[in-house]
Design an enzyme around this catalytic site. Sequence first.
Site, PDB file in Angstrom:
ATOM      1  N   CYS A  47       0.877  -1.121  -0.154  1.00 14.87           N
ATOM      2  CA  CYS A  47       0.024   0.137   0.080  1.00 14.87           C
ATOM      3  C   CYS A  47       0.753   1.265  -0.061  1.00 14.87           C
ATOM      4  CB  CYS A  47      -0.894  -0.074   1.281  1.00 14.87           C
ATOM      5  SG  CYS A  47      -1.714   1.445   1.764  1.00 14.87           S
ATOM      6  N   CYS A  50       0.484   3.442   2.879  1.00 13.26           N
ATOM      7  CA  CYS A  50       1.104   3.074   3.983  1.00 13.26           C
ATOM      8  C   CYS A  50       2.647   3.131   4.077  1.00 13.26           C
ATOM      9  CB  CYS A  50       0.827   1.464   4.201  1.00 13.26           C
ATOM     10  SG  CYS A  50      -0.903   0.826   4.161  1.00 13.26           S
ATOM     11  N   CYS A 382     -13.665   9.241 -16.447  1.00 17.76           N
ATOM     12  CA  CYS A 382     -13.935   8.516 -15.183  1.00 17.76           C
ATOM     13  C   CYS A 382     -14.320   6.845 -15.807  1.00 17.76           C
ATOM     14  CB  CYS A 382     -14.934   8.963 -14.382  1.00 17.76           C
ATOM     15  SG  CYS A 382     -15.981   7.937 -13.081  1.00 17.76           S
ATOM     16  N   CYS A 385     -18.011   6.141 -14.316  1.00 18.84           N
ATOM     17  CA  CYS A 385     -18.914   6.794 -15.123  1.00 18.84           C
ATOM     18  C   CYS A 385     -19.223   6.187 -16.373  1.00 18.84           C
ATOM     19  CB  CYS A 385     -18.455   8.097 -15.158  1.00 18.84           C
ATOM     20  SG  CYS A 385     -18.081   8.994 -13.607  1.00 18.84           S
TER      21      CYS A 385
END
Length: 547
Positions: A47, A50, A382, A385
């Site tokens: 991550c 992280c 997007c 979308c």
Amino acid sequence: MRYSIALTTVLAGLGLASDVLELKKDTLKGFVEEHDLALIEFFAPWCGHCKALAPEYETAATTLKEKDIPLAKVDCTEETELCQEYGVEGYPTLKVFRGPENISPYTGQRKADAIISYMTKQSLPAVSDLTADTLEEFKTADKVVLVAYFAADDKASNETFTSVASGLRDNYLFGATNDAALAEKEGVKQPTVVLYKSFDDGKDTFTETFDKEAIEKFAKTAATPLVGEVGPETYSDYMAAGIPLAYIFAETPEERETLSKELKPLALKHKGKINFATIDAKAFGQHAGNLNLEVGKFPAFAIQKTDKNQKFPYDQTKAITEKDVGAFVDDFVAGKVEPSVKSEPIPESQDGPVTVVVAKNYDDLVINNDKDVLLEFYAPWCGHCKALAPKYEELGALYASPELSKLVTIAKVDATANDVPDEIQGFPTIKLFPAGKKDSPVDYSGARTVEDLAAFIKENGSHKAAAAFEQAQDAAETDDLPEQAAAASEKVADKAEEATESAKSAASDATETAKTGTESAKSAASEATESAKSAASQASEHVVDEL
């Protein structure tokens, strides 16, 4: 602090001892039982957020260790069940533990100073009792602290201040004293509150009636720097402040410092009415476009009404001086400056099942009518979308009849090309504006299916309109049920026979698939990784609001 974090990173890389404890399923329970207060990070090694948090978390752990507040972490790729047990859905997730049963989310910023400040507040009572011996140290215990001065028998002021502290304890440190001599020494009269801070003039004194709402407003205003800085860690606070935000765009720290000093008198003049903040134009220059400024032409200045998302850009051909900007801000406060509105042209016709909304027709199509309006805020780039588009068209067609179109409008607006009243945080965002309650739109958070969206409109719309396919379904249910049951029985028998043959074939295929499964999994994992990198890169290029 930067040097401390950098050093921490080097030490971690050398594999030296860490002040962040690593927990597993068989050690976490004992750890939280042993400590009255602890912070635990649930993370994944891959991550990115992280990784960015790691040095900050390590620095905070080293400092908080001296206060007996331990910081720990759990690797969710190794402790999957443990992370599921604690409801971890994303990384990193930080939780504050006060024993095994009292668990709350960490809501502070992911910086070392913020973590230290937040956990220090958690370790203290809502209101600390102060004396002449402890007051001076308490004043500098955090960037912002509030101290109440009231008489020992003033129960009303005591209760009011305690109520304020209980609600804002995650934000500030609170202390109180009933020592009249100490109040006199500080130059204040009981009852009052003094906010001590490590910036600006060092303190602000509350001078209004000792009222809970008044003290809360005072705290939020006085705790905000006269000229602060907009960034990922502060943006949401400025948006939630409830007053306009004046942005000062500049590319270098030196230029931001110069402009900050230049405009500080204006910030003081409009304190509590307009927040002023610099913003790094190199890192967040694209945000200038969201304020209808020309991107790349810096320094620049603009004001945003955060409650209505209205933008007031300052003329970029003019110099940013106290005099010129001051005149612009005065006109803004007096209501003499019209908001800048970015809008696509109004469509010449609305031929499709989904109504196209732009800024210039927003009020007419969404607000000033008696329809339930479902509005999708989207971005052309997007992916989600694009996936929704055909379903949304299908949804619009369900309300296209003369009867339903009088009650419901299915609409969409390109939020990257049009100014809209709401500050949209992600795409797609879908809201229902019910007839008669346009000032209270309902956010949609369900599955993006035609059926679920239609059910949402029926449940939350003022007209309770049922989509056309629901009406057809209701009519179908009144047909000859015995004949349907007989036909269904025959189909079930046929399907059962097909299923038997399919099962035999699947068993044979499974044997062959198992042989190649391992290599396929490796290949799929590799492809997924590359796809994720590509998607992240594409999203980064198109983010509307970098903050």
